[in-house]
Design a protein around this motif. Structure first.
Motif, PDB file in Angstrom:
ATOM      1  N   SER A 337     101.846 -30.366  19.567  1.00 26.01           N
ATOM      2  CA  SER A 337     102.129 -31.715  19.086  1.00 26.01           C
ATOM      3  C   SER A 337     102.723 -32.567  20.207  1.00 26.01           C
ATOM      4  O   SER A 337     103.477 -32.059  21.046  1.00 26.01           O
ATOM      5  CB  SER A 337     103.147 -31.662  17.943  1.00 26.01           C
ATOM      6  N   TYR A 344     109.078 -33.964  17.811  1.00 26.72           N
ATOM      7  CA  TYR A 344     107.682 -34.312  17.540  1.00 26.72           C
ATOM      8  C   TYR A 344     107.542 -34.646  16.062  1.00 26.72           C
ATOM      9  O   TYR A 344     108.368 -34.272  15.234  1.00 26.72           O
ATOM     10  CB  TYR A 344     106.742 -33.146  17.906  1.00 26.72           C
ATOM     11  N   LYS A 346     105.274 -34.527  12.436  1.00 24.14           N
ATOM     12  CA  LYS A 346     104.401 -33.595  11.713  1.00 24.14           C
ATOM     13  C   LYS A 346     103.508 -34.375  10.744  1.00 24.14           C
ATOM     14  O   LYS A 346     103.697 -35.569  10.524  1.00 24.14           O
ATOM     15  CB  LYS A 346     105.240 -32.591  10.911  1.00 24.14           C
ATOM     16  N   THR A 378      99.269 -30.906  10.783  1.00 18.81           N
ATOM     17  CA  THR A 378     100.206 -30.315  11.737  1.00 18.81           C
ATOM     18  C   THR A 378     101.568 -30.125  11.069  1.00 18.81           C
ATOM     19  O   THR A 378     101.992 -30.945  10.264  1.00 18.81           O
ATOM     20  CB  THR A 378     100.364 -31.197  12.981  1.00 18.81           C
ATOM     21  N   VAL A 383     100.759 -25.860  17.535  1.00 17.64           N
ATOM     22  CA  VAL A 383      99.982 -26.026  16.302  1.00 17.64           C
ATOM     23  C   VAL A 383      98.879 -24.984  16.156  1.00 17.64           C
ATOM     24  O   VAL A 383      98.729 -24.366  15.112  1.00 17.64           O
ATOM     25  CB  VAL A 383      99.392 -27.456  16.246  1.00 17.64           C
ATOM     26  N   ALA A 412      97.507 -34.725  19.981  1.00 18.52           N
ATOM     27  CA  ALA A 412      97.225 -33.334  20.385  1.00 18.52           C
ATOM     28  C   ALA A 412      97.129 -33.233  21.908  1.00 18.52           C
ATOM     29  O   ALA A 412      96.575 -34.115  22.571  1.00 18.52           O
ATOM     30  CB  ALA A 412      95.917 -32.868  19.764  1.00 18.52           C
TER      31      ALA A 412
END
Length: 431
Positions: A337, A344, A346, A378, A383, A412
């Motif tokens: 991520s 980060y 989600k 995610t 991930v 990503a």
């Protein structure tokens, strides 16, 4: 036999996927699992911290073997809790898991067993650590938090100033919580890192093929340490001769020393090594399958994993025939991520998983994923572990990155150089 895998990462997905292939396996459960384990096994919504709930589930569902993935439940004594209830479980006891849970214990055991490792000093307060650095010549060092820190409690320092900053971060700012109550400061070793994992019942040691992890976040081994951005197996930096030497001089003495210390070791003994010009040196021990090393190892292992683990739990590993491996190398590329290993977001939908799965010799192992409204999203920093086999390491890398290109979500990213060290080494050997 019903099997329960504890954990929710890429390692647990790889273990569940491999265990499910065994003719000995009936149902394979994963607690709590992720979106990938939901496809290859059966998820159980029980936290890895809920020992009582896991024990109740194992009894109610006639689980014949429980396999523990992560280090935290091992350090907290999950094996002892299951054994007390007469349940079969693969992994070390709490006392044996201290080999990973305490860097101080590990270094002291290595010293007493005469296992080659870096010179070190132990400190229980930041002031004495700083004093030691000021009295010592300015040189590259490594500063380690004593306890578990999700693979991030080791800071590699080029000079005294960086080491002082590391002490401040670990021991004063408590970046890793109580893991930083004690510190280990050791000489910085130079060479190439390698991972050698072995399965042991406390008497017999079955060594797996060598692998190499990529801990730093960015290409060229730059940036902060992570839980691992990719791995491959076999690792040509560990020759067959070196592997035999590691067995005889590192793995066997460590298992013997643990038994002598009244902490007999069963489970996975994972030696994190630096291959120095003077030979292999132990950087650390882990007490479970590595993540992401587990993914390429499971892709290559042709022997029945459930049979191996059953023999280990029963103290009968000496009855195991030699392991069978796919001769083709495997490469695992971790897709992460945006922001990892820092903060980060989600919840981003992941596209292209089916497209990647259609590529030959590719398996996408899920790590930080979840199902939301029927969609895979995610749910973590690391991930996916996109893993591929190839006729040689270069082809395996090509195939893994071909699968990576199929997959997308907002933010990503991955390292682009996983396995390049192996490709360079093999090219030089063939010149």
């Amino acid at each position: 036999m019903n099997v329960l895998v504890i954990g929710s990462g890429g390692r647990e997905h790889a273990l569940a996927w491999k265990l499910k292939q065994s003719p000995l396996a009936d149902r394979v459960f994963v607690a709590p699992g992720n979106a990938g384990t939901a496809q290859d096994a059966e998820n159980v919504p029980i936290s890895e911290k809920d020992f009582a709930g896991l024990i109740r589930f194992a009894k109610a569902n006639r689980v014949g073997l429980t396999v523990v993935g992560p280090e935290a439940p091992l350090a907290e004594g999950i094996v002892d809790a299951f054994r007390a209830e007469k349940l079969r479980i693969f992994g070390p006891t709490k006392a044996a898991a201290e080999l990973e849970a305490s860097k101080v214990f590990c270094k002291q055991l290595l010293r007493s067993a005469d296992v080659p490792t870096a010179d070190f000093q132990i400190f229980s307060d930041p002031a004495s650590a700083r004093r030691y650095l000021m009295e010592k010549e300015d040189m590259p060092l490594v500063v380690k938090a004593d306890g578990l820190a999700a693979g991030k409690g080791v800071i590699v320092c080029d000079n005294r100033e960086q080491a002082l900053q590391a002490i401040r971060l670990i021991a004063e700012e408590k970046a890793f919580g109580s893991a930083g109550d004690r510190l280990v400061i050791e000489e910085r070793l130079h060479g190439e890192e390698a991972s050698v994992l072995a399965i042991t019942d406390g008497k017999t040691i079955v060594t797996l093929q060598p692998a190499q992890d990529h801990k730093p976040a960015y290409d060229g081994d730059t940036g902060p340490n992570t839980g691992g951005m990719g791995a491959y197996s076999p690792a040509p930096v560990v020759s067959d001769e070196a592997l035999h030497w590691i067995e005889a001089n590192i793995l066997v003495p460590t298992v013997h020393a643990m038994r002598k210390a009244g902490r007999p070791f069963t489970g996975v003994l994972y030696a994190g090594l630096m291959m120095t010009p003077l030979g292999p040196r132990v950087l650390e021990f882990n007490v479970r399958f590595g993540d992401p090393e587990c993914q390429p190892l499971m892709m290559r292992l042709k022997s029945d994993l459930l049979e191996i683990l059953n023999l280990a739990v029963d103290g009968q590993l000496d009855q195991l025939e030699s392991l069978e491996w796919d001769p083709r190398p495997a490469v695992c590329v971790v897709m992460a991520s945006e922001g990892y290993p820092g903060s980060y977001q989600k919840g981003f939908p992941i596209r292209g998983l089916d497209e990647a799965a259609r590529l030959p010799d590719v398996k996408v192992f899920h790590a930080g994923t979840a199902l939301k409204d029927g969609e895979i999203v995610t749910a973590g920093g690391r991930v996916l572990g996109v893993t591929a086999l190839g006729e040689n390491i270069a082809r395996a890398k090509y195939q893994a990155y071909a699968a990576v290109k199929c997959i997308r979500w907002q933010g990503a990213w991955c390292r682009k150089d996983i396995a390049d060290k192996a490709i360079r080494r093999l090219t030089q050997q063939n010149v």
